[in-house]
Design a protein around this motif. Structure first.
Motif, PDB file in Angstrom:
ATOM      1  N   THR A  49      -0.233  -5.595  -5.308  1.00  0.00           N
ATOM      2  CA  THR A  49      -0.775  -5.278  -3.986  1.00  0.00           C
ATOM      3  C   THR A  49      -1.875  -6.268  -3.603  1.00  0.00           C
ATOM      4  O   THR A  49      -1.939  -6.733  -2.458  1.00  0.00           O
ATOM      5  CB  THR A  49      -1.306  -3.826  -3.963  1.00  0.00           C
ATOM      6  OG1 THR A  49      -0.215  -2.946  -4.247  1.00  0.00           O
ATOM      7  CG2 THR A  49      -1.898  -3.467  -2.614  1.00  0.00           C
ATOM      8  N   GLN A  89       1.875  -0.035   0.544  1.00  0.00           N
ATOM      9  CA  GLN A  89       2.282   0.890  -0.523  1.00  0.00           C
ATOM     10  C   GLN A  89       2.052   2.338  -0.091  1.00  0.00           C
ATOM     11  O   GLN A  89       2.859   3.210  -0.363  1.00  0.00           O
ATOM     12  CB  GLN A  89       1.478   0.556  -1.782  1.00  0.00           C
ATOM     13  CG  GLN A  89       1.968   1.247  -3.024  1.00  0.00           C
ATOM     14  CD  GLN A  89       1.337   0.664  -4.285  1.00  0.00           C
ATOM     15  OE1 GLN A  89       0.495  -0.248  -4.227  1.00  0.00           O
ATOM     16  NE2 GLN A  89       1.730   1.192  -5.426  1.00  0.00           N
ATOM     17  N   ASP A 165       5.658  -3.362   0.012  1.00  0.00           N
ATOM     18  CA  ASP A 165       4.964  -3.035  -1.242  1.00  0.00           C
ATOM     19  C   ASP A 165       5.489  -1.703  -1.773  1.00  0.00           C
ATOM     20  O   ASP A 165       5.132  -0.643  -1.263  1.00  0.00           O
ATOM     21  CB  ASP A 165       3.451  -2.970  -0.974  1.00  0.00           C
ATOM     22  CG  ASP A 165       2.653  -3.056  -2.269  1.00  0.00           C
ATOM     23  OD1 ASP A 165       3.269  -3.111  -3.358  1.00  0.00           O
ATOM     24  OD2 ASP A 165       1.403  -3.067  -2.189  1.00  0.00           O
ATOM     25  N   GLU A 166       6.345  -1.782  -2.787  1.00  0.00           N
ATOM     26  CA  GLU A 166       7.002  -0.598  -3.379  1.00  0.00           C
ATOM     27  C   GLU A 166       7.591   0.311  -2.297  1.00  0.00           C
ATOM     28  O   GLU A 166       7.262   1.502  -2.233  1.00  0.00           O
ATOM     29  CB  GLU A 166       6.035   0.162  -4.279  1.00  0.00           C
ATOM     30  CG  GLU A 166       5.731  -0.627  -5.532  1.00  0.00           C
ATOM     31  CD  GLU A 166       4.866   0.131  -6.515  1.00  0.00           C
ATOM     32  OE1 GLU A 166       5.113   1.326  -6.710  1.00  0.00           O
ATOM     33  OE2 GLU A 166       3.958  -0.486  -7.073  1.00  0.00           O
TER      34      GLU A 166
HETATM   35 MG   LIG Z   1       0.304  -1.818  -5.775  1.00  0.00          MG
END
Ligand SMILES: [Mg+2]
Ligand SMILES: Nc1ncnc2c1ncn2[C@@H]1O[C@H](COP(=O)(O)OP(=O)(O)OP(=O)(O)O)[C@@H](O)[C@H]1O
Length: 314
Positions: A49, A89, A165-166
């Motif tokens: 991140t 995220q 992000d994910e």
């Molecule tokens: Mg992260």
């Protein structure tokens, strides 16, 4: 894929981020080429991140170079924002708004005027398979649909690069698959994707990858390049009805160097072993094991990305 003839869409060079004395991102360099899905893999806290936020100009690096779409991000972050999309995220959607209202909100925040916003929303709804669901309350959406909505919001302004992000954390395998199909649709339209994930099946679907651990890149390239560079030797798969005793025996043999084993992992009811020079050593492992426990089968297998990931993290 050889990319020597192409110019990267984005790259970082010797990127570093320190928080006080702690180095969260350490000398990270990578290049992402047009139309690629580039996967950034690493355990929790490895710096994924932090890297993305620096690439977007949201966090100033301690040192290093970042370039996105030919723009020096450290100098000119404002210039790249209109051309990139970001799904963070902990992406935020407004639960009390409908899908349409959420898209209107994000589109306006991206600076789209009324006409281009209406067009963008139609396109985004269609692309994400959300047409017909416009008036659903966001709070009633399942995890998979929320993710699709968040992605739609991130590409409303037609960005050339998407940072995700994910994006599929906590989503079931079928929804993850359809999310990835959506990503493939986007790259078919010329978008380049930088994505972090913990899921190995997703990583196998990336064109190229980088593994990050403790802030440093420890392996990079295509799935095949990574498999070849990280793992030396061959992987053997063993199945036995006495897995516990077998593992104990193999671990002792590895520690005492009585068998040429470099790594041992349990995969369900199977054991995966890394050994050097397989032809000679398979027999050696077989003979030694046969005298000790009952083996159902032993064979050379192609290592999975998960094998490689775990081996490289050790
Ligand atoms: Mg992260
Ligand atoms: N603002 C900050 N101040 C101090 N430390 C930070 C800050 N932001 C991140 N860190 C630390 O930097 C490291 C990397 O964090 P980062 O969030 O980039 O990891 P990550 O790879 O995204 O992890 P996860 O998979 O859990 O999302 C962690 O040890 C984290 O605690």
């Amino acid at each position: 894929m050889t990319n020597n003839h192409k110019k990267p869409v984005l790259f970082s060079k010797n990127l570093e981020k320190k928080f006080g004395d702690f180095t969260a991102v350490d000398n990270v360099s990578f290049e992402v080429y047009p139309g690629e899905i580039f996967g950034f893999l690493g355990p929790n806290g490895s710096g994924k991140t932090t890297t993305i936020r620096m690439m977007l100009g949201l966090l100033p690096p301690t040192s290093g170079t970042i370039n996105v779409l030919g723009i020096d991000v450290i100098k000119d972050a404002d210039l790249i924002r209109p051309n990139v999309g970001y799904m963070s995220q902990k992406f935020s959607l407004y639960n009390d708004l409908t899908i349409l209202q959420n898209l209107r909100f994000y589109g306006t925040a991206y600076g789209l005027d009324k006409n281009s916003l209406d067009e963008a929303i139609v396109r985004a709804l269609d692309m994400a398979g959300l047409t017909g669901k416009e008036n659903s309350q966001t709070k009633n959406l399942s995890g998979g649909w929320r993710q699709r909505l968040a992605l739609s919001a991130a590409f409303l302004h037609n960005p050339k690069v998407l940072f995700l992000d994910e994006p599929t954390a906590g989503v079931d395998p079928v929804s993850r698959r359809s999310f990835w199909n959506l990503l493939y649709k986007l790259i078919a339209h010329g978008v380049t994707v930088f994505v972090t994930t913990h899921y190995m099946d997703e990583a196998e679907h990336c064109h190229r990858l980088a593994f990050i651990q403790n802030g440093s890149i420890i392996a990079g390239g295509t799935v095949d390049e990574i498999k070849n560079s990280v793992l030396e030797g061959q992987m053997l798969e063993i199945s036995t009805s006495n897995i516990y005793e077998t593992i104990k025996y193999l671990r002792t043999s590895m520690r005492e160097k009585t068998l040429p084993i470099t790594n041992i992992e349990i995969f369900g009811s199977m054991i995966h072993l890394m050994v050097h020079e397989p032809s000679k050593n398979i027999n050696q492992v077989k003979i030694k094991l046969a005298g000790f426990v009952e083996i159902d089968h032993i064979s050379i297998i192609e290592p999975t990305l998960e094998d490689v990931f775990i081996a490289s993290m050790q």
